[in-house]
Structure formats: C-alpha cells, structure tokens
Scaffold this motif. Structure first.
Motif, PDB file in Angstrom:
ATOM      1  N   ARG A 143     -50.978 -22.438 -19.800  1.00 20.10           N
ATOM      2  CA  ARG A 143     -50.221 -23.583 -19.297  1.00 20.10           C
ATOM      3  C   ARG A 143     -48.744 -23.218 -19.319  1.00 20.10           C
ATOM      4  O   ARG A 143     -48.229 -22.770 -20.344  1.00 20.10           O
ATOM      5  CB  ARG A 143     -50.469 -24.832 -20.148  1.00 20.10           C
ATOM      6  N   TYR A 144     -48.062 -23.411 -18.196  1.00 21.03           N
ATOM      7  CA  TYR A 144     -46.653 -23.047 -18.056  1.00 21.03           C
ATOM      8  C   TYR A 144     -45.818 -24.323 -18.008  1.00 21.03           C
ATOM      9  O   TYR A 144     -45.901 -25.111 -17.059  1.00 21.03           O
ATOM     10  CB  TYR A 144     -46.443 -22.233 -16.780  1.00 21.03           C
ATOM     11  N   ASN A 145     -45.010 -24.532 -19.050  1.00 19.62           N
ATOM     12  CA  ASN A 145     -44.129 -25.688 -19.140  1.00 19.62           C
ATOM     13  C   ASN A 145     -42.743 -25.244 -18.687  1.00 19.62           C
ATOM     14  O   ASN A 145     -42.055 -24.512 -19.399  1.00 19.62           O
ATOM     15  CB  ASN A 145     -44.075 -26.202 -20.580  1.00 19.62           C
ATOM     16  N   CYS A 146     -42.330 -25.664 -17.504  1.00 19.02           N
ATOM     17  CA  CYS A 146     -41.113 -25.156 -16.884  1.00 19.02           C
ATOM     18  C   CYS A 146     -40.073 -26.254 -16.743  1.00 19.02           C
ATOM     19  O   CYS A 146     -40.408 -27.449 -16.686  1.00 19.02           O
ATOM     20  CB  CYS A 146     -41.455 -24.572 -15.514  1.00 19.02           C
ATOM     21  N   ASP A 147     -38.786 -25.866 -16.680  1.00 20.64           N
ATOM     22  CA  ASP A 147     -37.727 -26.863 -16.523  1.00 20.64           C
ATOM     23  C   ASP A 147     -37.236 -26.961 -15.076  1.00 20.64           C
ATOM     24  O   ASP A 147     -36.278 -27.678 -14.798  1.00 20.64           O
ATOM     25  CB  ASP A 147     -36.558 -26.587 -17.479  1.00 20.64           C
ATOM     26  N   VAL A 148     -37.878 -26.245 -14.151  1.00 20.54           N
ATOM     27  CA  VAL A 148     -37.570 -26.358 -12.725  1.00 20.54           C
ATOM     28  C   VAL A 148     -38.875 -26.333 -11.933  1.00 20.54           C
ATOM     29  O   VAL A 148     -39.893 -25.831 -12.407  1.00 20.54           O
ATOM     30  CB  VAL A 148     -36.655 -25.211 -12.225  1.00 20.54           C
ATOM     31  N   ARG A 149     -38.824 -26.875 -10.703  1.00 24.10           N
ATOM     32  CA  ARG A 149     -40.001 -26.878  -9.844  1.00 24.10           C
ATOM     33  C   ARG A 149     -40.214 -25.497  -9.242  1.00 24.10           C
ATOM     34  O   ARG A 149     -39.297 -24.854  -8.752  1.00 24.10           O
ATOM     35  CB  ARG A 149     -39.848 -27.908  -8.724  1.00 24.10           C
ATOM     36  N   LEU A 150     -41.464 -25.033  -9.295  1.00 25.86           N
ATOM     37  CA  LEU A 150     -41.835 -23.747  -8.716  1.00 25.86           C
ATOM     38  C   LEU A 150     -42.980 -23.955  -7.729  1.00 25.86           C
ATOM     39  O   LEU A 150     -43.810 -24.845  -7.919  1.00 25.86           O
ATOM     40  CB  LEU A 150     -42.282 -22.761  -9.798  1.00 25.86           C
ATOM     41  N   SER A 151     -43.014 -23.133  -6.708  1.00 20.08           N
ATOM     42  CA  SER A 151     -44.111 -23.230  -5.755  1.00 20.08           C
ATOM     43  C   SER A 151     -45.376 -22.624  -6.361  1.00 20.08           C
ATOM     44  O   SER A 151     -45.314 -21.792  -7.282  1.00 20.08           O
ATOM     45  CB  SER A 151     -43.764 -22.496  -4.462  1.00 20.08           C
ATOM     46  N   LYS A 152     -46.525 -23.027  -5.831  1.00 22.19           N
ATOM     47  CA  LYS A 152     -47.789 -22.459  -6.299  1.00 22.19           C
ATOM     48  C   LYS A 152     -47.819 -20.951  -6.101  1.00 22.19           C
ATOM     49  O   LYS A 152     -48.373 -20.213  -6.913  1.00 22.19           O
ATOM     50  CB  LYS A 152     -48.964 -23.102  -5.551  1.00 22.19           C
ATOM     51  N   THR A 153     -47.188 -20.500  -5.021  1.00 23.39           N
ATOM     52  CA  THR A 153     -47.174 -19.074  -4.721  1.00 23.39           C
ATOM     53  C   THR A 153     -46.438 -18.292  -5.802  1.00 23.39           C
ATOM     54  O   THR A 153     -46.889 -17.230  -6.249  1.00 23.39           O
ATOM     55  CB  THR A 153     -46.516 -18.811  -3.359  1.00 23.39           C
ATOM     56  N   VAL A 154     -45.289 -18.820  -6.238  1.00 30.46           N
ATOM     57  CA  VAL A 154     -44.510 -18.156  -7.286  1.00 30.46           C
ATOM     58  C   VAL A 154     -45.277 -18.160  -8.600  1.00 30.46           C
ATOM     59  O   VAL A 154     -45.371 -17.135  -9.291  1.00 30.46           O
ATOM     60  CB  VAL A 154     -43.133 -18.825  -7.447  1.00 30.46           C
ATOM     61  N   VAL A 155     -45.831 -19.302  -8.963  1.00 31.12           N
ATOM     62  CA  VAL A 155     -46.586 -19.389 -10.215  1.00 31.12           C
ATOM     63  C   VAL A 155     -47.789 -18.444 -10.178  1.00 31.12           C
ATOM     64  O   VAL A 155     -48.078 -17.736 -11.151  1.00 31.12           O
ATOM     65  CB  VAL A 155     -47.057 -20.832 -10.476  1.00 31.12           C
ATOM     66  N   LYS A 156     -48.456 -18.408  -9.058  1.00 28.71           N
ATOM     67  CA  LYS A 156     -49.622 -17.531  -8.924  1.00 28.71           C
ATOM     68  C   LYS A 156     -49.232 -16.070  -9.104  1.00 28.71           C
ATOM     69  O   LYS A 156     -49.949 -15.297  -9.740  1.00 28.71           O
ATOM     70  CB  LYS A 156     -50.261 -17.735  -7.552  1.00 28.71           C
ATOM     71  N   GLY A 157     -48.051 -15.703  -8.596  1.00 24.16           N
ATOM     72  CA  GLY A 157     -47.600 -14.330  -8.701  1.00 24.16           C
ATOM     73  C   GLY A 157     -47.437 -13.859 -10.125  1.00 24.16           C
ATOM     74  O   GLY A 157     -47.968 -12.813 -10.519  1.00 24.16           O
ATOM     75  N   PHE A 158     -46.709 -14.643 -10.959  1.00 24.42           N
ATOM     76  CA  PHE A 158     -46.518 -14.174 -12.331  1.00 24.42           C
ATOM     77  C   PHE A 158     -47.725 -14.471 -13.216  1.00 24.42           C
ATOM     78  O   PHE A 158     -47.934 -13.823 -14.236  1.00 24.42           O
ATOM     79  CB  PHE A 158     -45.216 -14.699 -12.954  1.00 24.42           C
ATOM     80  N   ALA A 159     -48.545 -15.446 -12.813  1.00 23.55           N
ATOM     81  CA  ALA A 159     -49.748 -15.743 -13.593  1.00 23.55           C
ATOM     82  C   ALA A 159     -50.704 -14.557 -13.605  1.00 23.55           C
ATOM     83  O   ALA A 159     -51.452 -14.357 -14.569  1.00 23.55           O
ATOM     84  CB  ALA A 159     -50.451 -16.980 -13.042  1.00 23.55           C
ATOM     85  N   VAL A 160     -50.683 -13.749 -12.545  1.00 20.07           N
ATOM     86  CA  VAL A 160     -51.544 -12.573 -12.492  1.00 20.07           C
ATOM     87  C   VAL A 160     -51.250 -11.640 -13.665  1.00 20.07           C
ATOM     88  O   VAL A 160     -52.158 -11.092 -14.288  1.00 20.07           O
ATOM     89  CB  VAL A 160     -51.370 -11.834 -11.149  1.00 20.07           C
ATOM     90  N   MET A 161     -49.939 -11.453 -13.981  1.00 23.22           N
ATOM     91  CA  MET A 161     -49.580 -10.584 -15.096  1.00 23.22           C
ATOM     92  C   MET A 161     -50.087 -11.156 -16.422  1.00 23.22           C
ATOM     93  O   MET A 161     -50.617 -10.428 -17.268  1.00 23.22           O
ATOM     94  CB  MET A 161     -48.065 -10.389 -15.160  1.00 23.22           C
TER      95      MET A 161
END
Length: 395
Positions: free
Chosen positions: A130-148
């Motif tokens: 679960r990623y608790n972020c302080d700015v809005r990110l697109s699904k594409t961006v989240v998906k990119g770093f989630a792979v790592m």
C-alpha cells in the motif's frame, strides 16, 4: 545545536533494523535542537544516542509538538501494535533451490484506494503493498514503480532462507511516499538517504525521486530503468523475521543479506542472481559499479576476530559502518555460495536455530558445525584469497 556526526555514520544510519534507530534532529519545547539517534521509547521517554556516544532519556512531554507527532504517527511510542497487523507465517523454504534469475511477470494489480487533494492523502495499492502518498499519481506511474517493489518481494521470498517475516496492515506492507526531499526528511528520513525502514511500525519512507518519479508540468513521469540499491536493502529489513535480528545474527547477517539483495543486478522487474558475484566483490572492495558508491575496503581487509565481529552490538556496528557493512556483505555471500559444498547448508542450519529460539554464542555454535572460530576464519580466508581478496583475522 550540537555538532553532527561524521558523514560515514550519517550514511550508515540510513539502514535501520527492527529497532527504531532513527537519526534526525530532535527539538525540545523551548526550541533547542540536537541531532541524535532514537534507540527506543520506554517509560514515556525517548532514549537518544547523542553525537558523543552517550545514551540519554528525554521525556516525551518535553519534546516539540512536531517530534511528539512523529513518534505517534509512526507507532514508536511503545503502545501495542494495531491488532490487524500480524506477522506473516509461511512454511520454511530451506529445501528450495537458490534462484538464478527472479522476474516479476504480469500485472501488479494497481488499485486506487483514496484520492483527497485537500488532505493531501492519496493511497494506492499493488498486490503486496500500500502506497500512502502526499500527491496524486497516475495509475501508470504507480504501476511502474510497483513492479520494482513486487519484484523485490518475490526475490526475497524465493531465497531459500525462510525470509518470510514482516507485518502487514489490512493485508499490505506499508510504504509512505513523499513528493519532496524536504517532506521526506521532516517525516524522519535520514539526510543523504534514498529511503528508510522504520521498524517500530514496519513501514518504509521513500521520496518519489528515489523511484525515478519526476514532476513534469502539472503531472509526474517515471524513468522505468531507474533502480536504487537503498530501497531493496530496506525492503529486505521489512520482510526479515524478528528472529534474524537476534544477537549473533543482528548486524553481520541482517545487514549482509540486505546488501546481498541490493547488489544483485536489477533491471525492469528482473533480478539477475547468477551474475551478482562480480558487483558484490566490486562494491565491497572498491567503489562499486562505474566507480560510484562502494565500501572501498580494498583487497586486503582486516576484520579482527570473527567471533567478536558476529557478536558485536548494533550501535558498535554502526560506529564503523563502512567496513562492517562491506564485511557483512562478503560474509553473507561466503555462506550463501562459497562455504563447503556451496549449497548454503550451514547458514540454513544457523537460521533454523534462530527460528528455534537460539541466539548469541548458542546459535553461532550451530553455524560453526563442529569447527572453531579460528578454523572457520581460515576457510573464509582461503575462499576469498582465491578471488583475489585477503581477509585478515586477528584476536
């Protein structure tokens, strides 16, 4: 403000174990500040390790409101954990083969949980995080770093060392992401670090820049090939069972395995495990890949007594972090691949002993497997000598 520690120790404190060991500037209610390491919280006092090495209790009520909020936010106040957080139990995998390559395949299953611009709360999920972020990110961006993150999780789980600890909340490991380095530092991230594990709440703090996320106009873009050695290191700590932090393993093994994972070549969701010996050796003895980073221990390494090294307390371990991290990496690599038949048999028996409740010299007796420390030192020395590195042990 008191004098800060040397750069060496400052960099070392970026790697925190299950105990909190949070290095930050602490301020009292009168506005006076000092840089210190938070060792633990007990009896309503923060136990701080000061720059001169002294450990001093500091009443929580005397800390600034910001520091009190920090301790409360990240669960470092000594209260019981959230009952929904329970250590994950899995069957030991000691009989599994050592992986040669680990690749995360498929979809990390990104889910948008909450997006509240007014509260600066944006929560996203992948399969295990679960990623608790302080700015809005697109699904594409989240998906990119989630792979790592998911690839690292898979790699650690596939190591035949029963690294199946850690705690989840609502079924996910918790990651806190920050748009700016300033926000990351304010939340407790150590200076000059790319991410940090806080054991009191079993969470990782990460500035978005460490994930290759850069602001472009009003949105964000991701460099998919960017990798960070710090983040896999901290993720190993998050997944490590508490028993592997016990005396006898804490330091040399707990940091050694984290360094081992972090130094394994990574690209686009894939860890090339079979090719990690060269980068491990270059990083420990020199300045790392392309002359960056590295422990720079040279090809003649004086480590002192192996028994003393393995039994030293963690504060002492951090005091000479450059050599201790480098030596821990080489020792872990030795027991994984170079010891006896190269099958990791002794280190697995050692970890099984830790899981059974042994620690300290009792656990290390299992690792010795009938040898003396002097005989083990000789074997380690011969193995690395064949690779061009001289380990020099002394009493």
């Amino acid at each position: 403000m008191m004098k800060t520690r040397s750069l060496l120790l400052l960099l070392a404190t970026a790697s925190h174990l299950a105990a909190h060991h949070i290095d930050r500037v602490w301020t009292d209610e009168r506005g006076r500040s000092t840089k210190a390491i938070l060792l633990k919280v007990e009896n309503n006092c923060a136990i701080l390790k000061l720059p001169d090495g002294r450990e001093a209790p500091f009443p929580l009520e005397k800390l600034s409101k910001v520091d009190q909020a920090f301790i409360e936010k990240f669960g470092l106040d000594g209260h019981d954990e959230d009952p929904e957080e329970s250590e994950q139990r899995e069957a030991p995998n000691f009989d599994s083969p050592w992986p040669e390559r680990v690749t995360f395949e498929g979809d990390p299953e990104i889910n948008v949980v909450e997006e509240d611009a007014d509260a600066k709360t944006f929560i996203y999920e992948s399969a295990n995080y679960r990623y608790n972020c302080d700015v809005r990110l697109s699904k594409t961006v989240v998906k990119g770093f989630a792979v790592m993150f998911e690839a690292t999780h898979q790699y650690v789980r596939e190591l035949p060392l029963a690294v199946s600890g850690g705690k989840k909340k609502d079924g996910k490991y918790q990651i806190y992401l920050f748009e700016t380095a300033e926000d990351y530092l304010e939340a407790g991230g150590p200076p000059n670090s790319a991410g940090v594990f806080i054991g009191g709440k079993n969470i990782i703090l990460v500035p978005l820049t460490s994930l290759g996320v850069q602001k472009v106009g009003s949105g964000y873009m991701l460099d998919r090939d960017k990798s960070s050695k710090t983040l896999p290191h901290e993720m190993v700590h998050q997944l490590t069972p508490n028993q592997y932090f016990n005396i006898g393993a804490r330091g040399w093994f707990s940091e050694g395995i984290a360094e081992y994972v972090a130094l394994t070549p990574y690209r686009s969701g894939s860890f090339n495990v079979r090719s990690n010996f060269k980068p491990i050796l270059e990083y420990a003895t020199g300045y790392g890949e392309k002359g960056r980073g590295g422990r720079a221990l040279g090809d003649e390494i004086e480590i002192g007594s192996l028994k003393t090294f393995m039994l030293q307390d963690y504060s002492t371990f951090l005091d000479d972090a450059q050599i201790n991290y480098g030596c821990s990496l080489l020792l872990a690599n030795y027991f994984f691949h170079m010891d006896r038949d190269g099958d990791g048999a002794r280190i697995k028996k050692f970890l099984q002993a830790l899981n059974a409740g042994k620690e300290g010299e009792e656990a290390l007796e299992v690792l010795l497997d009938g040898q003396t420390f002097e005989e083990l030192e000789e074997e380690i020395g011969k193995a690395y000598s064949r690779k061009g590195v001289d380990f020099i042990f002394s009493k």
